[in-house]
Structures are given as structure tokens and as C-alpha cells.
Design an enzyme around this catalytic site. Structure first.
Site, PDB file in Angstrom:
ATOM      1  N   ASN A   3       0.835  -1.198   0.000  1.00 12.33           N
ATOM      2  CA  ASN A   3       0.000   0.000   0.000  1.00 12.33           C
ATOM      3  C   ASN A   3       0.873   1.252   0.000  1.00 12.33           C
ATOM      4  OD1 ASN A   3       0.537  -0.905   2.673  1.00 12.33           O
ATOM      5  ND2 ASN A   3      -1.181   0.239   3.515  1.00 12.33           N
ATOM      6  N   CYS A  54      -4.038   0.637  -2.671  1.00 17.50           N
ATOM      7  CA  CYS A  54      -3.921  -0.599  -1.887  1.00 17.50           C
ATOM      8  C   CYS A  54      -2.852  -1.509  -2.480  1.00 17.50           C
ATOM      9  CB  CYS A  54      -5.243  -1.365  -1.890  1.00 17.50           C
ATOM     10  SG  CYS A  54      -6.566  -0.597  -0.956  1.00 17.50           S
ATOM     11  N   CYS A 109     -10.466  -4.940  -0.433  1.00 17.12           N
ATOM     12  CA  CYS A 109     -11.525  -3.927  -0.345  1.00 17.12           C
ATOM     13  C   CYS A 109     -12.358  -3.925  -1.632  1.00 17.12           C
ATOM     14  CB  CYS A 109     -10.925  -2.546  -0.082  1.00 17.12           C
ATOM     15  SG  CYS A 109     -10.281  -1.731  -1.562  1.00 17.12           S
ATOM     16  N   GLU A 114       0.242   5.128   0.733  1.00 17.38           N
ATOM     17  CA  GLU A 114      -0.694   6.147   1.203  1.00 17.38           C
ATOM     18  C   GLU A 114      -0.240   7.528   0.755  1.00 17.38           C
ATOM     19  OE1 GLU A 114      -1.183   5.443   5.435  1.00 17.38           O
ATOM     20  OE2 GLU A 114      -2.397   3.651   5.010  1.00 17.38           O
ATOM     21  N   CYS A 155     -10.606  -2.737  -4.871  1.00 18.65           N
ATOM     22  CA  CYS A 155      -9.694  -3.771  -5.386  1.00 18.65           C
ATOM     23  C   CYS A 155     -10.469  -4.937  -5.996  1.00 18.65           C
ATOM     24  CB  CYS A 155      -8.761  -4.257  -4.288  1.00 18.65           C
ATOM     25  SG  CYS A 155      -7.526  -3.022  -3.840  1.00 18.65           S
ATOM     26  N   GLU A 202      -3.044  -4.624  -3.191  1.00 21.13           N
ATOM     27  CA  GLU A 202      -3.563  -5.519  -4.232  1.00 21.13           C
ATOM     28  C   GLU A 202      -3.560  -4.829  -5.599  1.00 21.13           C
ATOM     29  OE1 GLU A 202      -4.829  -4.859  -1.270  1.00 21.13           O
ATOM     30  OE2 GLU A 202      -6.065  -6.496  -0.506  1.00 21.13           O
TER      31      GLU A 202
HETATM   32  N1  THU Z   1      -5.282  -1.590   2.392  1.00 23.92           N
HETATM   33  C1  THU Z   1      -4.672  -2.408   1.495  1.00 23.92           C
HETATM   34  O1  THU Z   1      -3.586  -2.110   0.989  1.00 23.92           O
HETATM   35  N2  THU Z   1      -5.293  -3.565   1.173  1.00 23.92           N
HETATM   36  C2  THU Z   1      -6.423  -4.016   1.750  1.00 23.92           C
HETATM   37  O2  THU Z   1      -6.884  -5.108   1.425  1.00 23.92           O
HETATM   38  C3  THU Z   1      -7.112  -3.207   2.760  1.00 23.92           C
HETATM   39  C4  THU Z   1      -6.587  -1.852   2.967  1.00 23.92           C
HETATM   40  C5  THU Z   1      -4.574  -0.387   2.831  1.00 23.92           C
HETATM   41  C6  THU Z   1      -5.187   0.926   2.441  1.00 23.92           C
HETATM   42  C7  THU Z   1      -4.646   1.828   3.531  1.00 23.92           C
HETATM   43  O3  THU Z   1      -3.331   2.221   3.188  1.00 23.92           O
HETATM   44  C8  THU Z   1      -4.554   0.925   4.745  1.00 23.92           C
HETATM   45  O4  THU Z   1      -4.527  -0.390   4.244  1.00 23.92           O
HETATM   46  C9  THU Z   1      -5.712   1.077   5.727  1.00 23.92           C
HETATM   47  O5  THU Z   1      -6.936   0.970   5.081  1.00 23.92           O
END
Ligand code: THU
Length: 132
Positions: A45, A56, A89, A47, A92, A58
Site C-alpha cells: 500500500n 492498496c 476492499c 498512502e 480492489c 492488491e
Molecule cells: N489496504 C490495502 O492495501 N489492502 C487491503 O486489502 C485493505 C486496505 C490499505 C489501504 C490503507 O493504506 C490501509 O490499508 C488502511 O486501510
């Protein structure tokens, strides 16, 4: 898919998770996808101070596969530090459905793991055919 293939994907996802950029949530995620050609691609991920711009793990792995010419995905492993395994999510799921409608998904959190199939997690996906 055999367990050694899952283990290889898990190792790749753990490695990618170490590069997660998650200063806002503190929730680091790593992902690894296996493409139809047999290659493995990873993502973490990423941010952003504009929170909604976050990518994300994925989708980062999916983009890495497509950027290398592999558009069909067979399996996905997710690794997080959550209390229990986390499914992908909704955003994704939509993106993954385009490149692996029957994608096999395994998620790890600590010693726990969960298996999912994308077509169960995300039935009746909007897809290319709806644009006809
Ligand atoms: N996130 C992912 O990378 N994958 C997931 O399956 C769920 C959420 C990340 C997004 C954000 O950076 C952090 O996790 C919290 O939501």
C-alpha cells in the site's frame, strides 16, 4: 494450486509489505499475484497526505503485472498485520475482477489464514461486456 506455490506467493507478499508506505494508518499491507504466464508480481500500500489517493497493495500488484504485459491473474496472496485475515476492499475487488474473475485469494495475518474466491466475494461484477 499447490501449497509450495502459495508459500512462494506469501514470501513475495511479506517482502513487499516491508516496503509499505503507510504513515497515516500504520496498517502495512503486502500483496503478490501469480499471472497466467507463471510470473509473480508484488505490491504494497502507498498512502498519501490526500488520503483518498491511497493505493492498496492488491491494486499495486495488479498494476505491476499489467505493466509487465501480464493481464490474466490466477492467484493473490495478501499479508497484513491485522488481528485476522483481511479480504480485498471493494475497489480492489472491482479492479481484480477485470483481470482474474475466478481469482483464488489467500490472506494471512500472523499465523491465521483465510481462503476466498473472487467470484464469491464479488458476484455480478460490472465488466467490459456491460459497455457493449
Ligand atoms: N489496504 C490495502 O492495501 N489492502 C487491503 O486489502 C485493505 C486496505 C490499505 C489501504 C490503507 O493504506 C490501509 O490499508 C488502511 O486501510
Amino acid at each position: 494450486m499447490d501449497e509450495s506455490a502459495w508459500a512462494k506467493l506469501k514470501r513475495a507478499a511479506v517482502e513487499a509489505r516491508a516496503n509499505a508506505y503507510a504513515p497515516y494508518s500504520g496498517f502495512a499491507v503486502g500483496a503478490a499475484v501469480l499471472s497466467k504466464s507463471g510470473r509473480v508480481f508484488t505490491g504494497c500500500n502507498v498512502e498519501n497526505a490526500s488520503y483518498g489517493a491511497t493505493i492498496c497493495a492488491e491494486r499495486a500488484a495488479l498494476a505491476a503485472a499489467v505493466a509487465s504485459g501480464d493481464r490474466e491473474l490466477l492467484a493473490l496472496v495478501i499479508v497484513s498485520g491485522a488481528k485476522r485475515p483481511t479480504p480485498p476492499c471493494g475497489i480492489c475487488r472491482q479492479c481484480l475482477a477485470e483481470h482474474g474473475p475466478t481469482l483464488a485469494i489467500r490472506s494471512h495475518a500472523g499465523d491465521a489464514q483465510a481462503d476466498y474466491e473472487l467470484n464469491s466475494l464479488f458476484p455480478e461484477a460490472f465488466g467490459r461486456s456491460h459497455l457493449d
